[in-house]
Design an enzyme around this catalytic site. Structure first.
Site, PDB file in Angstrom:
ATOM      1  N   HIS A 166       0.832  -1.209   0.000  1.00  0.00           N
ATOM      2  CA  HIS A 166       0.000   0.000   0.000  1.00  0.00           C
ATOM      3  C   HIS A 166       0.871   1.265   0.000  1.00  0.00           C
ATOM      4  O   HIS A 166       0.384   2.358  -0.276  1.00  0.00           O
ATOM      5  CB  HIS A 166      -0.925  -0.015   1.216  1.00  0.00           C
ATOM      6  CG  HIS A 166      -2.206   0.749   1.017  1.00  0.00           C
ATOM      7  ND1 HIS A 166      -2.361   1.734   0.055  1.00  0.00           N
ATOM      8  CD2 HIS A 166      -3.403   0.687   1.664  1.00  0.00           C
ATOM      9  CE1 HIS A 166      -3.586   2.233   0.125  1.00  0.00           C
ATOM     10  NE2 HIS A 166      -4.234   1.611   1.093  1.00  0.00           N
ATOM     11  N   ASP A 383      -8.159  -9.456 -18.998  1.00  0.00           N
ATOM     12  CA  ASP A 383      -8.200 -10.644 -19.857  1.00  0.00           C
ATOM     13  C   ASP A 383      -6.766 -11.063 -20.168  1.00  0.00           C
ATOM     14  O   ASP A 383      -6.057 -10.391 -20.909  1.00  0.00           O
ATOM     15  CB  ASP A 383      -8.970 -10.319 -21.133  1.00  0.00           C
ATOM     16  CG  ASP A 383      -9.035 -11.491 -22.097  1.00  0.00           C
ATOM     17  OD1 ASP A 383      -8.458 -12.559 -21.807  1.00  0.00           O
ATOM     18  OD2 ASP A 383      -9.650 -11.324 -23.172  1.00  0.00           O
TER      19      ASP A 383
END
Length: 447
Positions: A166, A383
């Site tokens: 983070h 994808d």
């Protein structure tokens, strides 16, 4: 369900990072964030494949899929080069030294459909590679900054768990990375993402003098994390219910946040006698809001954290009032950006406002909560060459107390809320009749 690691490898960039890119400054915002990982897990099933004529048998060959993921990750790291580095001892920059990212191959003895019948949070953690590091808090603040785990189900399905520190990645950043990696894997160079590591040019750069000196410990409250799903029709009903003269057309996120906040406050009041003020923090993605200074491809923590909602003591929440306050804070941010005119000092002014918001808060007098919206992040566009994911989820790990993550359902109309609360508060929260009128607790994921 059992998930067993069968291999671990360090993946380095396919080309060395040039000398002039060997240091990336962190911003002061990056530096103040807790040392956790921003995480996402993407699930792919046989029904995702492009070739619908061959549905029988495993979709993913472990050997071939692993090679494809590793080689494309290596190429992707040449563009996302800081993810192969490590945060320096001063905690104010990343040494882009190409040490590499961790990649784990694993197998599950379950089928994907069996897991998706009731995808509880504890089981979900098994698809993350956090068990490869000794202390997730220390690792998220030092190295490795990127960990990946590919888990193969016995039915032929696949889960890809991704953890990015983070300190360098918010939700929009992990979405950018995942889509960039997927484009490389399917050989679509035209869609490849070219990130910009310029957050410290917007917010003030971090320095050793601003480094957070406190230590994160594991002595935290015993919490529970549970999933609640709002389908599109229920969200439309909720939006109609919370609409008012002040906010005639509340958004999905405003409406759901208002409801969750009411239910959280009610649950907390029911189990605690402490007269603590309850405060809701709401990080806002700034990409696209200051186009003269921030592009959509900026990697890092490019957020403005506002404190839009506060309730004193044992006070109660009215949803319409909560939505009104959320909209008011959003409008204030728009006016601030507009009035500033996009000057180069706007980031500094925002940090000053954030620090001003939190300066009067104390754990002795305040009970902090956060809601983070991942809605509209195009994670379902990831994808890798075998179609879009059947399911995507995200959070931070190790999970933070009093955190609510909102993420789109696959149809784009619904919203999934992952809510982390102390166990006793959760017991009350999950039985709230108003919540259950609009949200379904952990339904089966349709594939």
């Amino acid at each position: 369900m059992k998930v067993e690691a069968i291999g671990k490898e360090t993946i380095k960039p396919s080309s060395p990072t040039p000398n002039d890119l060997r240091t990336v400054k962190l911003s002061v915002y990056d530096q103040f964030l807790p040392p956790v990982y921003t995480v996402s897990v993407l699930f792919f099933s046989n029904s995702c494949r492009h070739d619908q004529t061959q549905r029988e048998g495993p979709m993913f060959s472990e050997h071939d899929t692993s090679l494809k993921l590793k080689s494309s990750l290596s190429e992707t790291l040449t563009r996302f080069y800081p993810l192969s580095g490590r945060i320096n001892d001063g905690g104010d920059a990343i040494d882009c030294n190409d040490e590499g990212a961790v990649f784990v191959d694993a197998r599950s003895d379950s089928t994907l459909l069996d897991f998706l019948k009731s995808p509880d949070f504890a089981a979900l953690q098994r698809f993350l590679p956090l068990d490869t590091v000794e202390n997730p808090y220390e690792s998220a603040a030092t190295w490795p900054l990127l960990l990946v785990k590919a888990t193969y189900f016995k039915c032929g399905g696949l889960a890809i768990g991704i953890c990015i520190s983070h300190k360098i990645a918010d939700a929009a950043s992990i979405s950018m990375f995942v889509r960039g990696w997927a484009a490389t894997a399917r050989g679509d160079s035209d869609s490849a993402t070219y990130p910009e590591f310029t957050a410290a040019k917007f917010f003030p750069p971090a320095s050793e003098s601003t480094r957070f000196s406190g230590k994160i410990t594991l002595d935290r409250k015993i919490c529970a994390t549970k999933r609640f799903v709002f389908d599109g029709s229920k969200i439309a009903e909720l939006r109609r219910k919370v609409a008012s003269g002040d906010v005639a057309e509340p958004t999905r996120v405003e409406s759901i946040t208002g409801l969750l906040w009411k239910c959280v406050v009610t649950a907390s009041n029911s189990v605690s006698e402490k007269l603590l003020s309850k405060v809701l923090n709401q990080p806002v993605n700034l990409r696209g809001k200051v186009p003269s200074l921030l592009s959509e491809n900026v990697m890092g923590n490019v957020m403005y954290s506002s404190m839009p909602l506060m309730i004193d003591g044992q006070g109660e929440v009215e949803i319409q009032d909560a939505v009104k306050d959320l909209r008011r804070k959003a409008d204030e941010l728009k006016r601030f950006i507009r009035d500033d005119g996009g000057s180069s000092l706007i980031g500094t002014k925002m940090v000053d406002l954030i620090l001003s918001n939190i300066s009067g808060l104390s754990y002795e007098t305040h009970e902090p909560y956060s809601v983070s919206s991942w809605c509209k992040l195009p994670l379902y566009e990831a994808d890798f060459g075998w179609g879009s994911p059947a399911w995507v989820t995200g959070n931070v790990a190790p999970a933070l107390d009093n955190l609510m993550i909102l993420i789109d359902s696959k149809d784009g109309a619904g919203v999934e809320a992952w809510v982390t609360l102390p166990e006793q508060v959760m017991l009350s929260f999950e039985q709230n009749a108003e919540l259950l009128a609009f949200a379904c607790p952990n339904p089966t994921v349709s594939v």
